[in-house]
Design a protein around this motif. Structure first.
Motif, PDB file in Angstrom:
ATOM      1  N   ASP A  11       0.848  -1.193   0.000  1.00  0.00           N
ATOM      2  CA  ASP A  11       0.000   0.000   0.000  1.00  0.00           C
ATOM      3  C   ASP A  11       0.883   1.244   0.000  1.00  0.00           C
ATOM      4  OD1 ASP A  11      -2.520  -1.341   0.151  1.00  0.00           O
ATOM      5  OD2 ASP A  11      -2.096  -1.779   2.242  1.00  0.00           O
ATOM      6  N   ARG A  14      -1.242   4.400   3.969  1.00  0.00           N
ATOM      7  CA  ARG A  14      -1.894   3.591   4.985  1.00  0.00           C
ATOM      8  C   ARG A  14      -3.270   4.147   5.368  1.00  0.00           C
ATOM      9  NH1 ARG A  14       1.349   2.184   9.012  1.00  0.00           N
ATOM     10  NH2 ARG A  14       3.313   2.977   8.210  1.00  0.00           N
ATOM     11  N   THR A 162       3.765  -7.654   3.562  1.00  0.00           N
ATOM     12  CA  THR A 162       2.984  -7.211   2.409  1.00  0.00           C
ATOM     13  C   THR A 162       1.598  -6.805   2.906  1.00  0.00           C
ATOM     14  OG1 THR A 162       2.036  -9.381   1.916  1.00  0.00           O
ATOM     15  CG2 THR A 162       4.201  -8.898   0.982  1.00  0.00           C
ATOM     16  N   ASN A 163       0.719  -6.408   1.974  1.00  0.00           N
ATOM     17  CA  ASN A 163      -0.641  -6.070   2.392  1.00  0.00           C
ATOM     18  C   ASN A 163      -1.517  -7.313   2.573  1.00  0.00           C
ATOM     19  OD1 ASN A 163      -1.319  -6.831  -0.268  1.00  0.00           O
ATOM     20  ND2 ASN A 163      -1.306  -4.722  -0.989  1.00  0.00           N
ATOM     21  N   ARG A 165      -3.198  -9.037   0.623  1.00  0.00           N
ATOM     22  CA  ARG A 165      -4.452  -9.050  -0.121  1.00  0.00           C
ATOM     23  C   ARG A 165      -4.280  -9.575  -1.542  1.00  0.00           C
ATOM     24  NH1 ARG A 165      -4.608  -3.839   1.859  1.00  0.00           N
ATOM     25  NH2 ARG A 165      -4.414  -2.986  -0.238  1.00  0.00           N
ATOM     26  N   ARG A 198      -3.929   1.158   7.638  1.00  0.00           N
ATOM     27  CA  ARG A 198      -3.160  -0.015   7.229  1.00  0.00           C
ATOM     28  C   ARG A 198      -2.015  -0.283   8.206  1.00  0.00           C
ATOM     29  NH1 ARG A 198      -7.095  -0.336   4.554  1.00  0.00           N
ATOM     30  NH2 ARG A 198      -7.313  -0.153   2.294  1.00  0.00           N
ATOM     31  N   SER A 201       3.024   0.419   5.139  1.00  0.00           N
ATOM     32  CA  SER A 201       2.963   1.013   3.805  1.00  0.00           C
ATOM     33  C   SER A 201       4.352   0.954   3.183  1.00  0.00           C
ATOM     34  CB  SER A 201       2.473   2.466   3.882  1.00  0.00           C
ATOM     35  OG  SER A 201       3.359   3.245   4.658  1.00  0.00           O
TER      36      SER A 201
END
Length: 393
Positions: A11, A14, A162-163, A165, A198, A201
């Motif tokens: 991301d 955030r 990581t995110n 997702r 988040r 980032s």
């Protein structure tokens, strides 16, 4: 293993958008107060860990206190597998900078670290100081540690968050060569919707992520054990575990490694700096251009003071040249309504002399265009010479 654009794994910001951003802004004053209180509590824990002798009650107290400071709530998935006592190495995905603390609270594990912290605080955080100068040295340190203690070890072979997702970073295989049995652990994290910040980032630092943990009211971590895996071939074992964790998260695996992430972060920072520099130069150039335009307008008005400044600036924006603008005004190419200049003593005297015209003098209304132009130039030139003291030149 599918190839994905590496920027989709992280991301850039955030912060949420829409109504979530509005609620975050409304929460911000309270969040800053919570950060201050939690920071002071954490500082007290650090002081206690530094001055008190290392013991189990202190470690437990510090660990519970840090859970409060970080606002961490931990849950175990109801669909989890049993913890396999034979597997002394737990392998997990990486979602945040405090994953080691979360796994430590559930599985009583430690994670290799290069940080030199007080021993009680280090253990409370789930960290174990080891020599990380090279991979071979670290592996030797880990094997020695496992042989000399009953503690378990937590590793995250992505070595970068990581995110979670889109895809995982490619797992490094060396942790799977330490022991033939490992137990995968899936970590998920959520925050309340009204403060949906988040966990990390692009190019964020450890301390920045920790401060955001302190800012939000709480962060919920959910852990799920998967079946322990055994394989003497570490290359096969690492790919099996990687695929199983990715499937549980409903995301993909990728060929991107922690080295690719580091290069992407460097490129991202460099591009941001360059963009900022370009914008700054553009702003500076605009200011310089405006100053130059004002300077030329002043020069035109020194020659033709009766011309409104707005007319001068409008023509200068087209010509970019003071001499051309003066010629356009004198030739009648640019029309304007003369401004009434303030009266002075000399002008008053000059006006009186005009009332009694000299022999052969024509009234302004009877002058030809060429004569008016010549006269205006002569008068403007005379005023310019007088203003700048050029009479004796």
């Amino acid at each position: 293993m599918s190839q994905i654009d590496i920027k989709n794994l992280f991301d850039e910001s955030r912060f949420p958008s829409g109504w979530k951003l509005v609620s975050l802004l409304l929460y911000a004053p309270l969040g800053l107060i919570i950060v201050l209180l939690r920071f002071l509590i954490s500082l007290s824990f650090w002081t206690l860990a530094s001055i008190l002798p290392d013991c189990q009650p202190l470690r437990t107290f510090l660990h519970n206190g840090l859970s409060l400071s970080f606002g961490i709530i931990i849950k175990i998935s109801p669909e989890t597998e049993e913890r396999n006592p034979e597997a002394r190495i737990l392998v997990a995905n990486n979602v945040s900078t405090l994953d080691h603390f979360v796994i430590r609270r559930v599985a009583q594990t430690v994670t290799p670290s290069g940080w030199d912290l007080p021993s009680s605080l280090s253990e409370a955080l789930g960290l174990q100081k080891m020599d990380m100068s090279s991979k071979d040295v670290l592996v030797a340190n880990i094997k020695e540690f496992l042989a000399s203690t009953k503690a378990n070890l937590a590793v995250q072979p992505e070595f970068g968050a990581t995110n979670n997702r889109v895809a995982l970073l490619k797992f490094n295989s060396w942790p799977f060569g330490i022991e033939p049995v490992v137990q995968p652990v899936v970590i998920k994290a959520t925050r309340p919707e009204f403060v949906d910040v988040r966990l990390t980032s692009v190019a964020s630092t450890t301390w920045t992520d920790v401060l955001w943990f302190m800012f939000v009211p709480y962060t919920i971590f959910t852990l799920k054990y998967l079946k322990a895996r055994r394989n003497t071939d570490q290359e096969i074992l690492v790919r099996e575990v990687e695929k199983e964790i990715a499937d549980e998260l409903k995301i993909q695996t990728s060929t991107h490694t922690i080295s690719d992430k580091s290069e992407y972060e460097k490129r991202y920072i460099r591009e941001k700096v360059q963009n900022r520099g370009t914008q700054s130069r553009g702003s500076t150039n605009s200011q310089v251009g405006n100053m130059e335009m004002i300077r030329m307008a002043q020069r035109v008005n020194e020659v033709l003071p009766m011309v409104p400044r707005s007319v001068v600036l409008r023509d200068l924006s087209k010509t970019r040249n003071a001499e051309i603008t003066i010629a356009n005004l004198l030739d009648g190419i640019v029309t304007y309504t003369p401004e009434q200049l303030p009266s002075t003593a000399s002008e008053s005297s000059f006006s009186k002399s005009q009332v009694q015209p000299a022999k052969g003098f024509k009234m302004p209304g009877t002058l030809s265009f060429h004569e008016r132009k010549t006269r205006m130039i002569a008068e403007a030139r005379e005023k310019y010479i007088e203003k700048h003291g050029l009479k004796n030149c």
